[in-house]
Design a protein around this motif. Structure first.
Motif, PDB file in Angstrom:
ATOM      1  N   THR A 165       0.658  -1.271   0.164  1.00  0.00           N
ATOM      2  CA  THR A 165       0.162   0.223   0.084  1.00  0.00           C
ATOM      3  C   THR A 165       0.834   1.272  -0.031  1.00  0.00           C
ATOM      4  O   THR A 165       0.499   2.155  -0.532  1.00  0.00           O
ATOM      5  CB  THR A 165      -0.916  -0.057   1.265  1.00  0.00           C
ATOM      6  OG1 THR A 165      -1.697  -1.112   1.219  1.00  0.00           O
ATOM      7  CG2 THR A 165      -1.870   1.260   1.219  1.00  0.00           C
ATOM      8  N   ALA A 168       2.151   1.751  -3.460  1.00  0.00           N
ATOM      9  CA  ALA A 168       1.304   2.036  -4.616  1.00  0.00           C
ATOM     10  C   ALA A 168       0.778   3.403  -4.225  1.00  0.00           C
ATOM     11  O   ALA A 168       0.614   4.397  -5.042  1.00  0.00           O
ATOM     12  CB  ALA A 168      -0.098   0.984  -4.351  1.00  0.00           C
ATOM     13  N   ILE A 172       0.897   6.320  -7.136  1.00  0.00           N
ATOM     14  CA  ILE A 172      -0.486   7.063  -7.428  1.00  0.00           C
ATOM     15  C   ILE A 172      -0.268   8.626  -7.286  1.00  0.00           C
ATOM     16  O   ILE A 172      -0.733   9.399  -7.804  1.00  0.00           O
ATOM     17  CB  ILE A 172      -1.591   6.619  -6.555  1.00  0.00           C
ATOM     18  CG1 ILE A 172      -1.734   5.170  -7.180  1.00  0.00           C
ATOM     19  CG2 ILE A 172      -2.786   7.585  -6.839  1.00  0.00           C
ATOM     20  CD1 ILE A 172      -3.040   4.402  -6.625  1.00  0.00           C
ATOM     21  N   ARG A 181      -8.447   9.606  -4.063  1.00  0.00           N
ATOM     22  CA  ARG A 181      -7.956   8.413  -4.489  1.00  0.00           C
ATOM     23  C   ARG A 181      -7.041   7.887  -3.360  1.00  0.00           C
ATOM     24  O   ARG A 181      -7.047   6.827  -2.972  1.00  0.00           O
ATOM     25  CB  ARG A 181      -7.323   8.444  -5.761  1.00  0.00           C
ATOM     26  CG  ARG A 181      -7.967   8.401  -6.872  1.00  0.00           C
ATOM     27  CD  ARG A 181      -7.042   8.145  -8.203  1.00  0.00           C
ATOM     28  NE  ARG A 181      -6.598   6.813  -8.316  1.00  0.00           N
ATOM     29  CZ  ARG A 181      -5.889   6.223  -9.478  1.00  0.00           C
ATOM     30  NH1 ARG A 181      -5.760   7.072 -10.454  1.00  0.00           N
ATOM     31  NH2 ARG A 181      -5.789   4.931  -9.617  1.00  0.00           N
ATOM     32  N   ARG A 184      -8.893   6.393  -0.393  1.00  0.00           N
ATOM     33  CA  ARG A 184      -9.664   5.231  -0.730  1.00  0.00           C
ATOM     34  C   ARG A 184      -8.461   4.167  -0.719  1.00  0.00           C
ATOM     35  O   ARG A 184      -8.790   3.120  -0.374  1.00  0.00           O
ATOM     36  CB  ARG A 184     -10.096   5.433  -2.096  1.00  0.00           C
ATOM     37  CG  ARG A 184     -11.099   4.482  -2.349  1.00  0.00           C
ATOM     38  CD  ARG A 184     -11.989   5.062  -3.533  1.00  0.00           C
ATOM     39  NE  ARG A 184     -11.366   5.232  -4.579  1.00  0.00           N
ATOM     40  CZ  ARG A 184     -11.636   5.987  -5.707  1.00  0.00           C
ATOM     41  NH1 ARG A 184     -12.841   6.747  -5.692  1.00  0.00           N
ATOM     42  NH2 ARG A 184     -10.841   6.405  -6.661  1.00  0.00           N
ATOM     43  N   LEU A 185      -7.287   4.649  -1.149  1.00  0.00           N
ATOM     44  CA  LEU A 185      -6.360   3.325  -1.297  1.00  0.00           C
ATOM     45  C   LEU A 185      -5.746   2.848   0.151  1.00  0.00           C
ATOM     46  O   LEU A 185      -5.745   1.605   0.644  1.00  0.00           O
ATOM     47  CB  LEU A 185      -4.971   3.915  -2.024  1.00  0.00           C
ATOM     48  CG  LEU A 185      -3.882   2.852  -2.129  1.00  0.00           C
ATOM     49  CD1 LEU A 185      -4.353   1.560  -2.692  1.00  0.00           C
ATOM     50  CD2 LEU A 185      -2.694   3.686  -2.914  1.00  0.00           C
ATOM     51  N   ALA A 187      -7.752   3.224   3.042  1.00  0.00           N
ATOM     52  CA  ALA A 187      -8.887   2.489   3.379  1.00  0.00           C
ATOM     53  C   ALA A 187      -8.793   1.171   2.969  1.00  0.00           C
ATOM     54  O   ALA A 187      -8.968   0.311   3.596  1.00  0.00           O
ATOM     55  CB  ALA A 187      -9.938   3.069   2.770  1.00  0.00           C
ATOM     56  N   ALA A 188      -8.427   0.900   1.675  1.00  0.00           N
ATOM     57  CA  ALA A 188      -8.442  -0.552   1.403  1.00  0.00           C
ATOM     58  C   ALA A 188      -7.202  -1.233   1.801  1.00  0.00           C
ATOM     59  O   ALA A 188      -7.509  -2.608   2.136  1.00  0.00           O
ATOM     60  CB  ALA A 188      -8.527  -0.621  -0.382  1.00  0.00           C
TER      61      ALA A 188
ATOM     62  N   VAL B 111       6.249   6.404 -15.208  1.00  0.00           N
ATOM     63  CA  VAL B 111       5.141   7.441 -14.163  1.00  0.00           C
ATOM     64  C   VAL B 111       6.216   8.161 -13.266  1.00  0.00           C
ATOM     65  O   VAL B 111       6.494   9.150 -13.069  1.00  0.00           O
ATOM     66  CB  VAL B 111       4.310   6.528 -13.323  1.00  0.00           C
ATOM     67  CG1 VAL B 111       3.738   7.614 -12.189  1.00  0.00           C
ATOM     68  CG2 VAL B 111       2.991   5.880 -14.010  1.00  0.00           C
ATOM     69  N   VAL B 157     -13.655   1.172  -3.229  1.00  0.00           N
ATOM     70  CA  VAL B 157     -12.482   1.037  -2.476  1.00  0.00           C
ATOM     71  C   VAL B 157     -11.732  -0.222  -2.710  1.00  0.00           C
ATOM     72  O   VAL B 157     -10.515  -0.277  -2.737  1.00  0.00           O
ATOM     73  CB  VAL B 157     -12.860   1.123  -0.958  1.00  0.00           C
ATOM     74  CG1 VAL B 157     -11.806   0.487   0.044  1.00  0.00           C
ATOM     75  CG2 VAL B 157     -13.529   2.164  -0.582  1.00  0.00           C
ATOM     76  N   ALA B 158     -12.526  -1.364  -3.035  1.00  0.00           N
ATOM     77  CA  ALA B 158     -11.725  -2.555  -3.215  1.00  0.00           C
ATOM     78  C   ALA B 158     -11.120  -2.635  -4.622  1.00  0.00           C
ATOM     79  O   ALA B 158      -9.967  -3.240  -4.565  1.00  0.00           O
ATOM     80  CB  ALA B 158     -12.710  -3.705  -3.207  1.00  0.00           C
ATOM     81  N   GLU B 160      -9.744   0.022  -5.978  1.00  0.00           N
ATOM     82  CA  GLU B 160      -8.528   0.785  -5.711  1.00  0.00           C
ATOM     83  C   GLU B 160      -7.454  -0.006  -4.799  1.00  0.00           C
ATOM     84  O   GLU B 160      -6.270   0.225  -5.271  1.00  0.00           O
ATOM     85  CB  GLU B 160      -8.922   2.099  -4.805  1.00  0.00           C
ATOM     86  CG  GLU B 160      -7.803   3.130  -4.790  1.00  0.00           C
ATOM     87  CD  GLU B 160      -7.836   4.127  -5.923  1.00  0.00           C
ATOM     88  OE1 GLU B 160      -8.702   4.493  -6.056  1.00  0.00           O
ATOM     89  OE2 GLU B 160      -6.638   4.341  -6.549  1.00  0.00           O
ATOM     90  N   GLY B 161      -8.024  -0.719  -3.957  1.00  0.00           N
ATOM     91  CA  GLY B 161      -6.857  -1.689  -3.408  1.00  0.00           C
ATOM     92  C   GLY B 161      -6.246  -2.767  -4.345  1.00  0.00           C
ATOM     93  O   GLY B 161      -5.260  -2.691  -4.471  1.00  0.00           O
ATOM     94  N   GLY B 164      -3.972  -1.035  -6.497  1.00  0.00           N
ATOM     95  CA  GLY B 164      -2.651  -0.561  -5.662  1.00  0.00           C
ATOM     96  C   GLY B 164      -1.795  -1.844  -5.565  1.00  0.00           C
ATOM     97  O   GLY B 164      -0.569  -1.717  -5.649  1.00  0.00           O
ATOM     98  N   LEU B 167       0.273  -2.032  -8.756  1.00  0.00           N
ATOM     99  CA  LEU B 167       1.396  -1.174  -8.662  1.00  0.00           C
ATOM    100  C   LEU B 167       2.448  -1.682  -8.115  1.00  0.00           C
ATOM    101  O   LEU B 167       3.568  -1.666  -8.374  1.00  0.00           O
ATOM    102  CB  LEU B 167       0.917   0.379  -8.468  1.00  0.00           C
ATOM    103  CG  LEU B 167      -0.348   0.974  -8.918  1.00  0.00           C
ATOM    104  CD1 LEU B 167      -0.608   2.262  -8.709  1.00  0.00           C
ATOM    105  CD2 LEU B 167       0.326   1.165 -10.652  1.00  0.00           C
ATOM    106  N   ALA B 168       2.094  -2.134  -6.738  1.00  0.00           N
ATOM    107  CA  ALA B 168       3.190  -2.582  -5.756  1.00  0.00           C
ATOM    108  C   ALA B 168       3.801  -3.661  -6.269  1.00  0.00           C
ATOM    109  O   ALA B 168       4.888  -3.910  -6.263  1.00  0.00           O
ATOM    110  CB  ALA B 168       2.680  -2.764  -4.462  1.00  0.00           C
TER     111      ALA B 168
END
Lengths: 203, 203
Positions: A165, A168, A172, A181, A184-185, A187-188, B111, B157-158, B160-161, B164, B167-168
């Motif tokens: 997390t 990520a 982001i 965003r 939200r990330l 939170a997830a 990025v 939320v899920a 986004e997770g 993420g 990405l990770a």
DNA sequence: CTTTTAATATATCGATCGTTCTATTATTTA
DNA sequence: TAAATAATAGAACGATCGATATATTAAAAG
């Protein structure tokens, strides 16, 4: 005993850091660095050997001032390990929303940039990012030992997830730094642990 | 009507892609590209305008062949949306363990690299990575609609997770590409949804 | 003062950067 | 064949790259 330095190492490295942070290692030229520091390239080479050496010192100081030396020990000393975890993510959110600083994390950028080509640099990045993961794992284990986390939690997996997390979040922050965003990330990432970070304070 | 090309665009872009992927945009010189493609720099400029234009075409083809054109539609067509999600992560694992390809994801590298400085490039990266997030969100929503996910799941939320986690995963693939770590990260990302990916097949 | 020491600036190095000019080559069309 | 077209290679452009040799500067030490 000798001519005094017109700029101490800390201030010099901070200025160089901002350029590297914004542009990346390869895209930053010696001229960018002389312009930012006010020093000649000869002075930079006398003090740091070469461009890669200067960058390594920048990374070292970035990690020291950004994480290890201050933030992680302070959070780890909190009595409630869950607060150490949520506090860490709150700090990251605050960093992402700070206007005066470049976006993302210099260490993480360096992983994907060519900046970590040199083995020494690569090792430094791994070690310092590893400190973050260890911090998160330790706090999860402390929480679990105190019965503050759901029994189903597997600390190594959960720590990997939280560290993911973090990664990520910092990607982001560069890709699309929308506070909604980012929250939200987080939170997830925190929800499997039954944790959360306070909603944004309305201005 | 004219002299034939000695190398078609696809093959040319694939060769250029590997150099950019391994070294990053800024660290890749025109000479690297002429050496990899066998074409002169003048020929490259005639076909792609400049270095940034060539890189943009590389990114476009990378995204087309790597994700959108084939993989995402194929997975989205699966009857069970949960299989689309787990299949996507299985594919990423396979990519990370493939020996002949550079590590990480070119879009994500771009990025954090200076490669996405140009607004056109930046938009391209955002759009193509956005497709991945949309795919994941869509599959979560389909799953939820079919009652295949825990009721507590909040799709935005899920999604986004999970994004993420992608990405990770791609950062760690460059930082420390240990298959055990990668699988642990995926486990952490999928577990809130009650999903998992099969353990590594022993050789 | 003079010596010693280190930090600095100036000037410049050859190499390489991205880019472009010019000419040549290979193919299709007339 | 000749004309038209586009892709290519060769050579070179000015600019900038990272790096350095030399000389100057400013302080402390004697």
């Amino acid at each position: 005993m000798s001519r005094p330095r017109v700029l101490n190492d800390d201030e010099l490295l901070d200025r160089a850091r901002d350029i590297f942070w914004r542009q990346g290692y390869a895209a930053t030229s010696l001229r960018d660095l002389t312009a930012a520091t006010g020093l000649s390239s000869a002075a930079l080479y006398n003090r740091f050997g070469d461009k890669a050496g200067l960058f390594r010192e920048v990374l070292r100081r970035y990690a020291d001032t950004g994480l290890s030396a201050e933030r992680l020990p302070r959070l780890a000393a909190l009595p409630d390990p869950r607060a150490a975890i949520t506090g860490f993510f709150e700090d990251l959110l605050a960093l992402s929303e700070a206007a005066n600083t470049p976006s993302g994390c210099l260490l993480i950028n360096t992983v994907l940039d060519g900046g970590a080509e040199a083995p020494e640099t690569r090792a430094l990045v791994r070690e310092r990012l590893g400190e973050v993961e260890v911090f998160l794992r330790t706090q999860i284990e402390r929480s679990k030992a105190k019965g503050l986390l759901p029994a189903r939690i597997d600390p190594p997996v959960a720590a990997e997830g939280l560290f993911g997390t973090v990664l990520a979040l910092r990607v982001i922050a560069r890709l699309d730094p929308d506070p909604v965003r980012l929250r939200r990330l987080i939170a997830a990432g925190l929800s499997p642990l039954g944790l959360s970070v306070p909603a944004a304070t309305s201005p």
